[in-house]
Design a protein around this motif. Structure first.
Motif, PDB file in Angstrom:
ATOM      1  N   LEU A 132      -6.209   9.512 -15.600  1.00 49.48           N
ATOM      2  CA  LEU A 132      -5.866   9.530 -14.556  1.00 49.48           C
ATOM      3  C   LEU A 132      -6.011   8.228 -13.872  1.00 49.48           C
ATOM      4  N   ALA A 133      -4.647   7.924 -13.767  1.00 48.08           N
ATOM      5  CA  ALA A 133      -4.534   6.845 -12.896  1.00 48.08           C
ATOM      6  C   ALA A 133      -5.024   6.530 -11.851  1.00 48.08           C
ATOM      7  N   LEU A 159       1.535   6.393  -7.498  1.00 47.42           N
ATOM      8  CA  LEU A 159       0.758   6.841  -7.908  1.00 47.42           C
ATOM      9  C   LEU A 159       1.078   8.319  -7.697  1.00 47.42           C
ATOM     10  N   ARG A 160       1.509   8.914  -6.857  1.00 53.34           N
ATOM     11  CA  ARG A 160       1.759  10.231  -6.426  1.00 53.34           C
ATOM     12  C   ARG A 160       2.969  10.597  -7.666  1.00 53.34           C
ATOM     13  N   LEU A 185       6.090  -1.802 -11.981  1.00 56.87           N
ATOM     14  CA  LEU A 185       4.951  -1.660 -11.865  1.00 56.87           C
ATOM     15  C   LEU A 185       4.957  -0.025 -12.928  1.00 56.87           C
ATOM     16  N   GLN A 186       3.635  -0.135 -13.333  1.00 57.81           N
ATOM     17  CA  GLN A 186       3.518   1.415 -13.921  1.00 57.81           C
ATOM     18  C   GLN A 186       1.768   1.100 -13.425  1.00 57.81           C
ATOM     19  N   SER A 187       1.061   2.968 -13.859  1.00 60.04           N
ATOM     20  CA  SER A 187       0.060   3.367 -13.666  1.00 60.04           C
ATOM     21  C   SER A 187      -0.665   3.199 -14.734  1.00 60.04           C
ATOM     22  N   LEU A 188      -2.182   2.871 -14.169  1.00 57.30           N
ATOM     23  CA  LEU A 188      -3.098   1.972 -15.237  1.00 57.30           C
ATOM     24  C   LEU A 188      -4.996   2.803 -14.509  1.00 57.30           C
ATOM     25  N   CYS A 189      -4.686   3.700 -15.643  1.00 58.90           N
ATOM     26  CA  CYS A 189      -6.806   3.917 -15.081  1.00 58.90           C
ATOM     27  C   CYS A 189      -7.299   2.762 -14.647  1.00 58.90           C
ATOM     28  N   ARG A 248       0.534  -1.349   0.393  1.00 56.32           N
ATOM     29  CA  ARG A 248       0.095  -0.320   0.059  1.00 56.32           C
ATOM     30  C   ARG A 248       0.801   1.693  -0.243  1.00 56.32           C
ATOM     31  N   ARG A 249       1.821   1.526   0.420  1.00 57.47           N
ATOM     32  CA  ARG A 249       2.948   2.495   0.943  1.00 57.47           C
ATOM     33  C   ARG A 249       3.339   2.295  -0.794  1.00 57.47           C
ATOM     34  N   LEU A 250       4.223   1.742  -1.077  1.00 52.80           N
ATOM     35  CA  LEU A 250       4.170   1.192  -3.001  1.00 52.80           C
ATOM     36  C   LEU A 250       3.233   2.264  -3.472  1.00 52.80           C
ATOM     37  N   ARG A 251       2.381   1.698  -3.592  1.00 49.00           N
ATOM     38  CA  ARG A 251       1.598   1.896  -4.570  1.00 49.00           C
ATOM     39  C   ARG A 251       1.101   3.003  -4.105  1.00 49.00           C
TER      40      ARG A 251
END
Length: 116
Positions: A71-72, A59-60, A94-98, A52-55
């Motif tokens: 926006l992811a 995202l930030r 990791l990758q940010s995804l909507c 949760r911390r890494l996520r």
């Protein structure tokens, strides 16, 4: 502009096109509850406080979807945890995804490419 006519559900109720009958919604909720009953908790699946911390940090730093630019809301493992469990907390994996990209195309790709 022509619209689709209402349909008759299996229970006999008239239902507007594109909507679900109350009996169908209830059936869906019951099916989901049966599935969730046997599912391990998020922490047991490796989604603990470290994740949760890494996520949140990811995202930030990367607020937009890497596929479409929206926006992811999701952080996805490029190489799935089931294939590379050691890379669970690797920031380079990791990758940010909507939500639509994560729930649609990415999940289909994983089922096609990383089946065991």
């Amino acid at each position: 502009m022509p619209r689709k006519p209402p349909r008759i559900c299996g229970c006999g109720q008239l239902v507007a096109a594109g909507t679900r009958c109350a009996c169908q919604k209830r059936h869906d909720a019951e099916r989901k509850a049966r599935f969730d009953k046997g599912r391990p908790s998020a922490a047991a699946r490796g989604l603990d406080a470290d994740w949760r911390r890494l996520r949140k940090d990811h995202l930030r730093k990367h607020p937009f979807c890497s596929r479409c630019g929206e926006l992811a809301l999701e952080v996805d493992h490029i190489i799935p945890r089931s294939v590379a469990p050691a890379r669970r907390l690797d920031p380079t994996n990791l990758q940010s995804l909507c939500k639509p990209c994560h729930s649609g195309a990415k999940q289909r790709e994983e089922r096609r490419n990383h089946t065991r």
